[in-house]
Structures are given as structure tokens and as C-alpha cells.
Design an enzyme around this catalytic site. Structure first.
Site, PDB file in Angstrom:
ATOM      1  N   GLU A 131     -50.111 159.600  -6.536  1.00  7.86           N
ATOM      2  CA  GLU A 131     -49.485 159.337  -7.834  1.00  7.86           C
ATOM      3  C   GLU A 131     -49.667 160.517  -8.795  1.00  7.86           C
ATOM      4  OE1 GLU A 131     -50.070 154.511  -7.310  1.00  7.86           O
ATOM      5  OE2 GLU A 131     -51.193 155.519  -8.894  1.00  7.86           O
ATOM      6  N   PHE A 155     -40.247 140.760  -7.793  1.00  9.32           N
ATOM      7  CA  PHE A 155     -40.263 141.378  -9.128  1.00  9.32           C
ATOM      8  C   PHE A 155     -39.859 142.855  -9.106  1.00  9.32           C
ATOM      9  CE2 PHE A 155     -44.574 141.575  -7.336  1.00  9.32           C
ATOM     10  CZ  PHE A 155     -44.873 142.930  -7.445  1.00  9.32           C
ATOM     11  N   HIS A 180     -51.042 151.234 -16.188  1.00 11.40           N
ATOM     12  CA  HIS A 180     -51.157 151.348 -14.729  1.00 11.40           C
ATOM     13  C   HIS A 180     -52.477 152.020 -14.383  1.00 11.40           C
ATOM     14  CE1 HIS A 180     -50.144 152.302 -10.545  1.00 11.40           C
ATOM     15  NE2 HIS A 180     -50.669 153.494 -10.780  1.00 11.40           N
ATOM     16  N   ARG A 187     -59.956 150.588 -12.857  1.00 11.92           N
ATOM     17  CA  ARG A 187     -59.404 149.243 -12.596  1.00 11.92           C
ATOM     18  C   ARG A 187     -60.199 148.198 -13.381  1.00 11.92           C
ATOM     19  NH1 ARG A 187     -54.380 148.642  -9.954  1.00 11.92           N
ATOM     20  NH2 ARG A 187     -55.067 146.471  -9.940  1.00 11.92           N
ATOM     21  N   ARG A 242     -55.687 145.517 -20.698  1.00 12.94           N
ATOM     22  CA  ARG A 242     -54.578 144.555 -20.601  1.00 12.94           C
ATOM     23  C   ARG A 242     -54.860 143.321 -21.471  1.00 12.94           C
ATOM     24  NH1 ARG A 242     -53.531 145.603 -14.126  1.00 12.94           N
ATOM     25  NH2 ARG A 242     -51.800 147.073 -14.354  1.00 12.94           N
ATOM     26  N   ASN A 257     -47.394 144.897 -18.657  1.00 14.28           N
ATOM     27  CA  ASN A 257     -48.867 144.821 -18.740  1.00 14.28           C
ATOM     28  C   ASN A 257     -49.520 146.137 -19.174  1.00 14.28           C
ATOM     29  OD1 ASN A 257     -48.585 146.166 -16.360  1.00 14.28           O
ATOM     30  ND2 ASN A 257     -49.616 144.655 -15.083  1.00 14.28           N
ATOM     31  N   THR A 262     -54.038 142.209 -13.259  1.00 10.35           N
ATOM     32  CA  THR A 262     -52.594 142.470 -13.381  1.00 10.35           C
ATOM     33  C   THR A 262     -51.950 141.551 -14.417  1.00 10.35           C
ATOM     34  OG1 THR A 262     -52.589 143.074 -11.038  1.00 10.35           O
ATOM     35  CG2 THR A 262     -50.448 142.626 -12.048  1.00 10.35           C
ATOM     36  N   TYR A 310     -42.767 153.018  -7.252  1.00  9.97           N
ATOM     37  CA  TYR A 310     -43.182 151.668  -6.860  1.00  9.97           C
ATOM     38  C   TYR A 310     -42.599 151.249  -5.517  1.00  9.97           C
ATOM     39  CZ  TYR A 310     -45.442 150.752 -11.359  1.00  9.97           C
ATOM     40  OH  TYR A 310     -46.295 150.770 -12.445  1.00  9.97           O
ATOM     41  N   LYS A 362     -47.537 152.267 -20.068  1.00  8.87           N
ATOM     42  CA  LYS A 362     -46.191 151.805 -19.713  1.00  8.87           C
ATOM     43  C   LYS A 362     -45.305 151.697 -20.961  1.00  8.87           C
ATOM     44  CE  LYS A 362     -47.784 149.287 -15.598  1.00  8.87           C
ATOM     45  NZ  LYS A 362     -47.580 148.058 -14.773  1.00  8.87           N
TER      46      LYS A 362
HETATM   47  P1  IDP Z   1     -51.432 146.414 -10.573  1.00 10.08           P
HETATM   48  O1  IDP Z   1     -50.576 147.165 -11.569  1.00 10.08           O
HETATM   49  O2  IDP Z   1     -52.473 145.588 -11.234  1.00 10.08           O
HETATM   50  O3  IDP Z   1     -51.985 147.321  -9.505  1.00 10.08           O
HETATM   51  P2  IDP Z   1     -49.530 145.519  -8.572  1.00 10.08           P
HETATM   52  O4  IDP Z   1     -49.706 144.301  -7.723  1.00 10.08           O
HETATM   53  O5  IDP Z   1     -49.713 146.853  -7.932  1.00 10.08           O
HETATM   54  O6  IDP Z   1     -50.476 145.363  -9.843  1.00 10.08           O
HETATM   55  O7  IDP Z   1     -48.061 145.428  -9.175  1.00 10.08           O
HETATM   56  C1  IDP Z   1     -47.485 146.544  -9.834  1.00 10.08           C
HETATM   57  C2  IDP Z   1     -46.869 146.088 -11.121  1.00 10.08           C
HETATM   58  O8  IDP Z   1     -45.789 145.191 -10.822  1.00 10.08           O
HETATM   59  C3  IDP Z   1     -47.792 145.293 -12.031  1.00 10.08           C
HETATM   60  O9  IDP Z   1     -48.590 146.096 -12.852  1.00 10.08           O
HETATM   61  C4  IDP Z   1     -46.811 144.478 -12.841  1.00 10.08           C
HETATM   62  O10 IDP Z   1     -46.236 145.270 -13.885  1.00 10.08           O
HETATM   63  C5  IDP Z   1     -45.723 144.177 -11.822  1.00 10.08           C
HETATM   64  N1  IDP Z   1     -45.961 142.875 -11.196  1.00 10.08           N
HETATM   65  C6  IDP Z   1     -46.867 142.585 -10.236  1.00 10.08           C
HETATM   66  N2  IDP Z   1     -46.809 141.283  -9.893  1.00 10.08           N
HETATM   67  C7  IDP Z   1     -45.840 140.756 -10.662  1.00 10.08           C
HETATM   68  C8  IDP Z   1     -45.305 139.426 -10.767  1.00 10.08           C
HETATM   69  O11 IDP Z   1     -45.716 138.482 -10.083  1.00 10.08           O
HETATM   70  N3  IDP Z   1     -44.292 139.249 -11.697  1.00 10.08           N
HETATM   71  C9  IDP Z   1     -43.817 140.282 -12.451  1.00 10.08           C
HETATM   72  N4  IDP Z   1     -44.302 141.533 -12.381  1.00 10.08           N
HETATM   73  C10 IDP Z   1     -45.306 141.769 -11.497  1.00 10.08           C
HETATM   74 MG    MG Z   2     -51.014 148.474  -8.082  1.00 10.23          MG
END
Ligand code: IDP
Ligand code: MG
Length: 147
Positions: free
Chosen positions: A136, A67, A125, A95, A112, A122, A101, A59, A19
Site C-alpha cells: 500500500e 460492499f 484506513h 490497528r 474510529r 469509517n 472496522t 481495494y 478517508k
Molecule cells: P478495515 O478497514 O478495518 O481493515 P476491511 O474488512 O479491510 O476493514 O474493509 C475495508 C473497508 O471496507 C472498511 O474500512 C470499510 O470502509 C468497508 N467495509 C468493510 N465491511 C463493510 C461492510 O460490511 N459494509 C460496508 N462497508 C464495509
Molecule cells: Mg483492511
């Protein structure tokens, strides 16, 4: 007669992005090194930047979440590295490699944990299912860009 059954509910590919924070903080080399050291083979890769429109599409599953707008603007804020990775059990193993996350909750040694500063930045991805890995990967790469 011998019958060999190779029963594995797995696929061998996943999709990743380094990212904008990972690129801006000069972690491309270290992250790719960690990924290949963990046994993943890079079968497609590009350095690119998403428009806000393309980040919104990538997304789209999160549209409506609180968010979402911040996520779209962050993901289009600078260059990224997109790649397709190959390994047995790729989706699940990747993963595990990237960690939770929220980097504060990510296990020690995960990507991470090592490189990310916050839940919204973070660093890495990873696809969450075989189906999404396929979608994707196709979002970024044509058949001619995979090896
Ligand atoms: P993941 O990347 O671990 O699969 P997802 O739930 O798919 O997590 O969310 C996609 C992305 O959205 C996350 O990687 C993160 O950058 C952002 N994100 C997810 N939850 C939050 C939150 O509660 N606050 C801010 N950003 C978030
Ligand atoms: Mg995800």
C-alpha cells in the site's frame, strides 16, 4: 563472547489514509495530532484524490464483496490524506489506535470511535499486515517521497 539477539516479529512501518469523510468533516489536523501523539512518525504524506479505477485497484482484495462498489465510489468521492507511518510494531499498534472496522464497535478513544459515523465511512484506513503495508505504501509513494 556475548551474543545479542534482537528477535522481534515486527516491522516499523504501516500505511494509512484519512478517508474522504475525515477530510470533509475537517478532522485532518486532529487525526494527525492523535497519530503523532501515539508515537508514530510521519515519513511520507500526500493530499490527493483517488479515481474510481485507482480505488478499485487499492481495494481489489474486496472485489466481489457486497460492499465493494459502494466502497470504491466512496473512496473516490473526495480528497484523502495518504501517509506512511513509522513506529515499533507499527501495523498492530496502528490497528489498535484506529479501532474496529465498525465505529459502533470501536473502543472508546480509538480514531474510529472519535471521528467515524458508519462502517462505510469509517474515517481512517490502516494496513492489516506488514506485507500489505509495503504494497500500500508503494501504491502511493515513490522511493523519493519517503523520509
Ligand atoms: P478495515 O478497514 O478495518 O481493515 P476491511 O474488512 O479491510 O476493514 O474493509 C475495508 C473497508 O471496507 C472498511 O474500512 C470499510 O470502509 C468497508 N467495509 C468493510 N465491511 C463493510 C461492510 O460490511 N459494509 C460496508 N462497508 C464495509
Ligand atoms: Mg483492511
Amino acid at each position: 563472547m556475548q551474543i545479542l539477539i534482537n528477535y522481534k516479529m515486527t516491522t516499523n512501518k504501516t500505511f494509512t489514509m484519512i478517508k474522504p469523510d475525515g477530510v470533509a468533516n475537517q478532522h485532518i489536523g486532529s487525526i494527525l495530532n492523535d497519530i503523532t501523539a501515539a508515537g508514530f512518525k510521519i515519513v511520507a504524506m500526500k493530499y490527493t484524490q483517488l479515481s474510481a479505477e485507482m480505488a478499485g485497484k487499492f481495494y481489489a482484495v474486496h472485489a466481489g464483496r457486497p460492499f465493494y462498489n459502494d466502497l470504491v465510489s466512496f473512496m473516490s468521492s473526495g480528497p484523502i490524506v495518504a501517509a506512511i507511518l513509522e513506529k515499533d510494531n507499527a501495523v498492530e499498534d496502528f490497528r489498535t489506535l484506529i479501532g474496529a472496522t465498525d465505529p459502533a464497535k470501536a473502543d472508546v478513544g480509538t480514531l474510529r470511535n472519535k471521528y467515524a459515523k458508519s462502517i462505510d465511512a469509517n474515517t481512517v484506513h490502516g494496513s492489516d499486515s506488514n506485507e500489505n503495508a509495503e504494497i500500500e505504501g508503494n501504491f502511493y509513494f515513490t522511493a523519493f517521497e519517503r523520509f
